[in-house]
Motif scaffolding. Structure first.
Motif, PDB file in Angstrom:
ATOM      1  N   ALA A   1       7.894  -0.724   0.484  1.00  0.00           N
ATOM      2  CA  ALA A   1       8.927   0.311   0.485  1.00  0.00           C
ATOM      3  C   ALA A   1       8.327   1.709   0.498  1.00  0.00           C
ATOM      4  O   ALA A   1       7.238   1.958  -0.027  1.00  0.00           O
ATOM      5  N   SER A   2       9.062   2.639   1.075  1.00  0.00           N
ATOM      6  CA  SER A   2       8.639   4.036   1.130  1.00  0.00           C
ATOM      7  C   SER A   2       8.767   4.695  -0.242  1.00  0.00           C
ATOM      8  O   SER A   2       9.687   4.379  -1.006  1.00  0.00           O
ATOM      9  N   PRO A   3       7.887   5.653  -0.552  1.00  0.00           N
ATOM     10  CA  PRO A   3       8.061   6.418  -1.791  1.00  0.00           C
ATOM     11  C   PRO A   3       9.282   7.326  -1.746  1.00  0.00           C
ATOM     12  O   PRO A   3       9.748   7.789  -2.782  1.00  0.00           O
ATOM     13  N   TRP A   4       9.848   7.553  -0.543  1.00  0.00           N
ATOM     14  CA  TRP A   4      11.011   8.426  -0.404  1.00  0.00           C
ATOM     15  C   TRP A   4      12.313   7.666  -0.602  1.00  0.00           C
ATOM     16  O   TRP A   4      13.325   8.242  -0.976  1.00  0.00           O
ATOM     17  N   SER A   5      12.301   6.352  -0.328  1.00  0.00           N
ATOM     18  CA  SER A   5      13.514   5.548  -0.482  1.00  0.00           C
ATOM     19  C   SER A   5      13.131   4.079  -0.551  1.00  0.00           C
ATOM     20  O   SER A   5      12.377   3.604   0.313  1.00  0.00           O
ATOM     21  N   ASP A   6      13.655   3.359  -1.550  1.00  0.00           N
ATOM     22  CA  ASP A   6      13.336   1.943  -1.648  1.00  0.00           C
ATOM     23  C   ASP A   6      14.115   1.091  -0.648  1.00  0.00           C
ATOM     24  O   ASP A   6      13.969  -0.133  -0.611  1.00  0.00           O
ATOM     25  N   GLU A   7      14.945   1.739   0.193  1.00  0.00           N
ATOM     26  CA  GLU A   7      15.662   1.036   1.254  1.00  0.00           C
ATOM     27  C   GLU A   7      15.018   1.243   2.629  1.00  0.00           C
ATOM     28  O   GLU A   7      15.532   0.780   3.639  1.00  0.00           O
ATOM     29  N   MET A   8      13.857   1.912   2.639  1.00  0.00           N
ATOM     30  CA  MET A   8      13.206   2.276   3.895  1.00  0.00           C
ATOM     31  C   MET A   8      11.744   1.849   3.849  1.00  0.00           C
ATOM     32  O   MET A   8      11.071   2.005   2.827  1.00  0.00           O
ATOM     33  N   LEU A   9      11.247   1.308   4.949  1.00  0.00           N
ATOM     34  CA  LEU A   9       9.854   0.876   5.036  1.00  0.00           C
ATOM     35  C   LEU A   9       8.926   2.085   5.051  1.00  0.00           C
ATOM     36  O   LEU A   9       9.221   3.113   5.662  1.00  0.00           O
ATOM     37  N   ASN A  10       7.781   1.939   4.390  1.00  0.00           N
ATOM     38  CA  ASN A  10       6.780   2.997   4.364  1.00  0.00           C
ATOM     39  C   ASN A  10       6.141   3.164   5.741  1.00  0.00           C
ATOM     40  O   ASN A  10       5.888   2.186   6.442  1.00  0.00           O
ATOM     41  N   GLY A  11       5.846   4.409   6.120  1.00  0.00           N
ATOM     42  CA  GLY A  11       5.158   4.663   7.382  1.00  0.00           C
ATOM     43  C   GLY A  11       3.812   3.971   7.455  1.00  0.00           C
ATOM     44  O   GLY A  11       3.353   3.575   8.537  1.00  0.00           O
ATOM     45  N   HIS A  12       3.156   3.839   6.323  1.00  0.00           N
ATOM     46  CA  HIS A  12       1.889   3.114   6.210  1.00  0.00           C
ATOM     47  C   HIS A  12       2.010   1.717   6.822  1.00  0.00           C
ATOM     48  O   HIS A  12       1.136   1.276   7.582  1.00  0.00           O
ATOM     49  N   HIS A  13       3.118   1.037   6.533  1.00  0.00           N
ATOM     50  CA  HIS A  13       3.309  -0.332   7.001  1.00  0.00           C
ATOM     51  C   HIS A  13       3.828  -0.399   8.435  1.00  0.00           C
ATOM     52  O   HIS A  13       3.741  -1.450   9.082  1.00  0.00           O
ATOM     53  N   MET A  14       4.357   0.715   8.951  1.00  0.00           N
ATOM     54  CA  MET A  14       4.770   0.728  10.356  1.00  0.00           C
ATOM     55  C   MET A  14       3.552   0.533  11.256  1.00  0.00           C
ATOM     56  O   MET A  14       3.576  -0.261  12.202  1.00  0.00           O
ATOM     57  N   GLY A  15       2.480   1.274  10.977  1.00  0.00           N
ATOM     58  CA  GLY A  15       1.257   1.081  11.741  1.00  0.00           C
ATOM     59  C   GLY A  15       0.725  -0.330  11.589  1.00  0.00           C
ATOM     60  O   GLY A  15       0.229  -0.934  12.542  1.00  0.00           O
ATOM     61  N   GLY A  16       0.836  -0.868  10.366  1.00  0.00           N
ATOM     62  CA  GLY A  16       0.385  -2.229  10.130  1.00  0.00           C
ATOM     63  C   GLY A  16       1.134  -3.243  10.973  1.00  0.00           C
ATOM     64  O   GLY A  16       0.545  -4.192  11.503  1.00  0.00           O
ATOM     65  N   LEU A  17       2.459  -3.070  11.124  1.00  0.00           N
ATOM     66  CA  LEU A  17       3.253  -3.995  11.930  1.00  0.00           C
ATOM     67  C   LEU A  17       2.828  -3.973  13.398  1.00  0.00           C
ATOM     68  O   LEU A  17       2.716  -5.034  14.044  1.00  0.00           O
ATOM     69  N   ILE A  18       2.578  -2.773  13.932  1.00  0.00           N
ATOM     70  CA  ILE A  18       2.158  -2.687  15.331  1.00  0.00           C
ATOM     71  C   ILE A  18       0.777  -3.316  15.496  1.00  0.00           C
ATOM     72  O   ILE A  18       0.546  -4.111  16.424  1.00  0.00           O
ATOM     73  N   GLY A  19      -0.147  -2.992  14.599  1.00  0.00           N
ATOM     74  CA  GLY A  19      -1.480  -3.579  14.681  1.00  0.00           C
ATOM     75  C   GLY A  19      -1.454  -5.089  14.527  1.00  0.00           C
ATOM     76  O   GLY A  19      -2.166  -5.812  15.239  1.00  0.00           O
ATOM     77  N   TRP A  20      -0.619  -5.576  13.612  1.00  0.00           N
ATOM     78  CA  TRP A  20      -0.491  -7.027  13.400  1.00  0.00           C
ATOM     79  C   TRP A  20       0.042  -7.709  14.651  1.00  0.00           C
ATOM     80  O   TRP A  20      -0.447  -8.767  15.063  1.00  0.00           O
ATOM     81  N   GLY A  21       1.048  -7.093  15.286  1.00  0.00           N
ATOM     82  CA  GLY A  21       1.610  -7.671  16.497  1.00  0.00           C
ATOM     83  C   GLY A  21       0.601  -7.710  17.634  1.00  0.00           C
ATOM     84  O   GLY A  21       0.511  -8.705  18.371  1.00  0.00           O
ATOM     85  N   VAL A  22      -0.171  -6.636  17.784  1.00  0.00           N
ATOM     86  CA  VAL A  22      -1.189  -6.594  18.834  1.00  0.00           C
ATOM     87  C   VAL A  22      -2.218  -7.692  18.610  1.00  0.00           C
ATOM     88  O   VAL A  22      -2.593  -8.421  19.535  1.00  0.00           O
TER      89      VAL A  22
END
Length: 256
Positions: free
Chosen positions: A19-40
């Motif tokens: 979860a993002s530090p700005w909202s517990d209903e939103m994914l952290n930007g840190h993990h957005m990069g992780g999702l793209i890298g994981w998919g690749v």
């Protein structure tokens, strides 16, 4: 610490760790990069190819719901592969990215200009510890907001997907988003949110720790970007760029 995602068939279910530090209903930007890298990496696991460039387009806030990662090969050449990645919440695309992978080969005997290698304490020489509920640890090489380029060591402290080893590529992809707070912060704190991040790698990181060093910020009339160099303990491995927009909400939270 709990893994950031749990697999459920073709879906990845985020845990509170993501979860993002700005909202517990939103994914952290840190993990957005992780999702793209994981998919690749899931699409292109060939060890003969090196991820050279990965771009993450943050087209909207990613909700903390089960997510599906889809990939498509745009090119599958002998020396170059291009991969498009789409992350969906239900039928809605909430994140997209792309990557170029290059076949490893003999390196030319050439010495173009390169920045002077940084000479900083190792992460083991810097006091640090857990970063609350976040899935990573930061050790600051110089104080936050001090004059000169920001420098930190970072490492992921949780598995990305439960039951899977955290690979070097995903470690790097997770850290790329830190380009925004590191390069776009001033003495008064951070005033920008990033709309994308692009990471270039010459090689995968070795070991757990990844170093980030601000290479500068440039902005005009509310449009800006910041850049960082990326290191491991053996030296320079890559470069990141984050495009940004000002967000008064961040400044208000920092003042409160």
């Amino acid at each position: 610490m709990q893994a950031s995602f749990t697999p459920d068939g073709e879906l990845l279910v985020p845990s509170p760790t993501a979860a993002s530090p700005w909202s517990d209903e939103m994914l952290n930007g840190h993990h957005m990069g992780g999702l793209i890298g994981w998919g690749v990496q899931r699409d292109s696991p060939d060890p003969e190819f090196q991820l050279s460039r990965m771009t993450v387009d943050m087209v909207r806030a990613v909700p903390m719901v089960p997510l599906r990662v889809e990939t498509r090969r745009g090119r599958d050449g002998r020396r170059l592969r291009a991969v498009d990645v789409s992350v969906l919440a239900g039928d809605l695309e909430v994140l997209r990215g792309s990557a170029v992978l290059l076949r490893r080969s003999e390196h030319p005997d050439s010495e173009p200009y390169a920045p002077t290698p940084w000479d900083v304490p190792s992460p083991e020489q810097i006091e640090g510890g857990p970063t609350g509920p976040m899935s990573w640890e930061i050790r600051r090489i110089n104080p936050w907001g001090s004059a000169g380029p920001g420098r930190v060591w970072m490492r992921e402290t949780a598995a990305f997907v439960e039951g899977e080893e955290l690979t070097p590529l995903v470690r790097a992809a997770l850290m790329a988003d830190f380009t925004n707070p590191l390069s776009n912060s001033g003495p008064d704190g951070l005033a920008f949110i990033n709309t994308d991040v692009t990471m270039y790698l010459a090689r995968d990181p070795r070991g757990e720790w990844i170093g980030m060093e601000s290479a500068g910020h440039l902005g005009h009339e509310g449009v800006a970007f910041g850049t960082t160099w990326m290191y491991d303990q053996d030296g320079l491995i890559g470069h990141c760029v984050a495009g940004t927009l000002p967000d008064p909400r961040i400044q208000a939270r920092q003042r409160s």
